[in-house]
Enzyme design. Structure first.
Site, PDB file in Angstrom:
ATOM      1  N   ASP A 159       4.205  -3.180   6.728  1.00 23.80           N
ATOM      2  CA  ASP A 159       4.897  -4.468   6.845  1.00 23.80           C
ATOM      3  C   ASP A 159       6.414  -4.281   6.800  1.00 23.80           C
ATOM      4  O   ASP A 159       7.167  -5.245   6.870  1.00 23.80           O
ATOM      5  CB  ASP A 159       4.429  -5.472   5.786  1.00 23.80           C
ATOM      6  CG  ASP A 159       4.664  -5.024   4.355  1.00 23.80           C
ATOM      7  OD1 ASP A 159       5.161  -3.905   4.138  1.00 23.80           O
ATOM      8  OD2 ASP A 159       4.354  -5.808   3.436  1.00 23.80           O
ATOM      9  N   SER A 205       1.345  -1.043  -0.756  1.00 25.12           N
ATOM     10  CA  SER A 205       2.559  -0.962   0.066  1.00 25.12           C
ATOM     11  C   SER A 205       3.208   0.419  -0.001  1.00 25.12           C
ATOM     12  O   SER A 205       2.618   1.402   0.407  1.00 25.12           O
ATOM     13  CB  SER A 205       3.520  -2.072  -0.367  1.00 25.12           C
ATOM     14  OG  SER A 205       4.596  -2.201   0.505  1.00 25.12           O
ATOM     15  N   ASP A 263       1.588   0.078   4.169  1.00 27.82           N
ATOM     16  CA  ASP A 263       0.790  -0.959   4.839  1.00 27.82           C
ATOM     17  C   ASP A 263       1.486  -1.510   6.072  1.00 27.82           C
ATOM     18  O   ASP A 263       1.039  -2.493   6.660  1.00 27.82           O
ATOM     19  CB  ASP A 263       0.439  -2.088   3.875  1.00 27.82           C
ATOM     20  CG  ASP A 263       1.659  -2.858   3.374  1.00 27.82           C
ATOM     21  OD1 ASP A 263       2.766  -2.301   3.398  1.00 27.82           O
ATOM     22  OD2 ASP A 263       1.494  -4.013   2.939  1.00 27.82           O
ATOM     23  N   ASP A 265       6.136   1.763   6.069  1.00 30.30           N
ATOM     24  CA  ASP A 265       5.635   2.055   4.731  1.00 30.30           C
ATOM     25  C   ASP A 265       4.107   2.082   4.769  1.00 30.30           C
ATOM     26  O   ASP A 265       3.505   2.019   5.842  1.00 30.30           O
ATOM     27  CB  ASP A 265       6.176   1.041   3.719  1.00 30.30           C
ATOM     28  CG  ASP A 265       5.718  -0.381   4.002  1.00 30.30           C
ATOM     29  OD1 ASP A 265       5.363  -0.672   5.162  1.00 30.30           O
ATOM     30  OD2 ASP A 265       5.715  -1.212   3.072  1.00 30.30           O
TER      31      ASP A 265
END
Length: 459
Positions: free
Chosen positions: A257, A106, A255, A253
């Protein structure tokens, strides 16, 4: 919380506390477990598991070792390659996979990585299955009424295969484009891809919808993900939006999400502001089922005051999008999220989706014919002071009568002009003391008083 898997997967520094051997064993277990479940139902087809990864250098290592474990156990591994966490959740759900795996840490630095497990409904994996994975890692697996000191390998034609599944990622891109109900033509949009998963997806979506798209931090090299970029370093996008005279900016960010916004003046529009803007938009159109927006206990006091004024109810969960989604599912809520920009639109996705969030914010701007700064002008974010205190025993420190008395004194003094929140860290021997009030001075006064009491009791 599990021994290896926390609220957001198995995370750690690559080849330190999260190793290639861990990944291989996770693949071995998942490939065997889902195949065995099928066999016990009379279905002899191999388990189908879809995998995505972010742009970290170690993501390739974890991808290959996961795949090695999966096919050795007889599963077929479908590779989305570099893609976002929400795309893996979407594909796992729509294309009826047994489960999905996302390789990402992340918003963490490049040398960290993580393995997130996603169920066939595109949701975070249930605790029961996570516990089985951990039991296998520790050599203590007991499932299907038996103990399994080791699980069998597949042989001959039962050995699994890998499938290039970039088509699944493209289908996800098409899905996002289909959600754009207004043309973005003439709108100048800035995008910060954090040198992460969104680098080859976000621009394609905005371009397809007609925006004039300006992109920064979309040149991943394996070691620059989140490095002074993306939603955790949004100052770069703030400067970019102002210098280029853009209408709005969106930062993701690693990834993708999460999403934070920047208005045309260069001001940050965080997750709380997104919840306010879209919650109000939904209520105005009669779409806010249950008249409730789901937040976490860390959402700003000002958000609740603004919701009260707008006649919108709210729920508060523990910190973590997992808990937000659980509450939403149980209570039929359509909108929820975190201050960090992890926003869940349950009608459209089963997890936070940064690109989807940005599309929804564009929708409000275009539907209301307002600038981003105008949409959030009725929301007053209160000053906040947060101090972490290291303690020997988190539960004992928080339960101490003198500490509780200090917290109550602060809460009584703040009344309806602010709030105090004292909670345990989920990962460290730390108590977090947070106060929101009308001025930073008031916040500091009450935080310092409670912190002093905690420290005195630790001596």
């Amino acid at each position: 919380m599990g021994k290896y898997f926390g609220t957001d997967g198995f995370r750690g520094e690559a080849n330190e506390n999260l190793t290639a051997d861990h990944a291989y064993k996770i693949g071995r277990f998942l490939g065997w477990y889902y195949g065995e479940r099928k066999r016990r139902r009379g279905d002899d087809t191999p388990a189908r598991i879809v995998i995505g990864k972010d742009t970290r250098r170690s993501s390739y290592m974890f991808e290959y070792t996961l795949v090695g474990g999966l096919v050795a156990s007889g599963a077929d591994a479908y590779l989305l390659h570099v893609t976002t966490t929400p795309s893996v959740a979407y594909v796992a759900r729509v294309d009826e996979f047994d489960c999905g795996i996302m390789i990402s840490a992340s918003h963490n630095p490049y040398y960290d990585n993580g393995i997130k497990l996603i169920n066939c409904n595109g949701e975070k994996m249930d605790e029961e299955t996570i516990c089985l994975v951990e039991a296998y890692l520790d050599g203590e697996l007991e499932v299907f009424g038996e103990q399994w000191p080791e699980i069998p390998y597949a042989h001959k034609e039962k050995i699994g295969r890998t499938v290039d599944y970039v088509a699944g990622r493209n289908r996800y891109i098409g899905y996002l484009i289909s959600l754009g109900i207004y043309s973005f033509k003439g709108v100048k949009v800035g995008i910060d891809c954090a040198n992460g998963s969104s680098w080859n997806i976000a621009k394609a979506v905005f371009d397809a919808l007609g925006a004039k798209t300006y992109v920064i931090n979309a040149e991943p090299d394996g070691m620059n993900i989140n490095n002074n970029a993306g939603s955790t370093h949004i100052e770069g996008l703030q400067k970019f939006v102002v210098e280029k005279g853009l209408d709005v900016g969106f930062a993701y960010d690693g990834d993708a999400d999460r999403c934070l916004c920047v208005d045309e003046k260069g001001n940050v529009v965080d997750g709380d502001a997104i919840l306010y803007i879209y919650g109000k938009y939904m209520k105005e159109r009669g779409k806010l089922i249950g008249n409730t927006v789901v937040t976490t206990v860390m959402s700003n006091f000002g958000l609740y005051k603004a919701f009260d004024k707008a006649g919108i109810d709210y729920a508060k969960t523990a910190v973590g999008d997992k808990y937000v989604y659980e509450y939403m599912t149980k209570n039929g809520c359509r909108l929820g999220g975190e201050q960090s920009g992890h926003i869940i639109f349950s009608k459209y996705a089963s997890t936070g989706d940064g690109i989807l969030t940005s599309l929804k914010m564009m929708e409000v701007m275009l539907a209301r014919k307002k600038k981003m700064s105008q949409l959030s002008e009725d929301l007053r974010i209160y000053p906040q002071v947060l101090v972490n205190v290291r303690v020997k025993d988190k539960a004992a420190a928080q339960a101490d009568p003198d500490v509780q008395a200090a917290v109550k004194k602060a809460a009584d003094a703040l009344g309806d002009t602010g709030r105090i929140l004292v909670r345990e860290s989920g990962t460290e021997p730390v108590i977090r003391v947070m106060v929101e009030a009308e001025t930073e001075e008031i916040c500091r006064y009450h935080v310092d008083h409670v912190v002093d009491v905690i420290k005195e009791k630790e001596r």
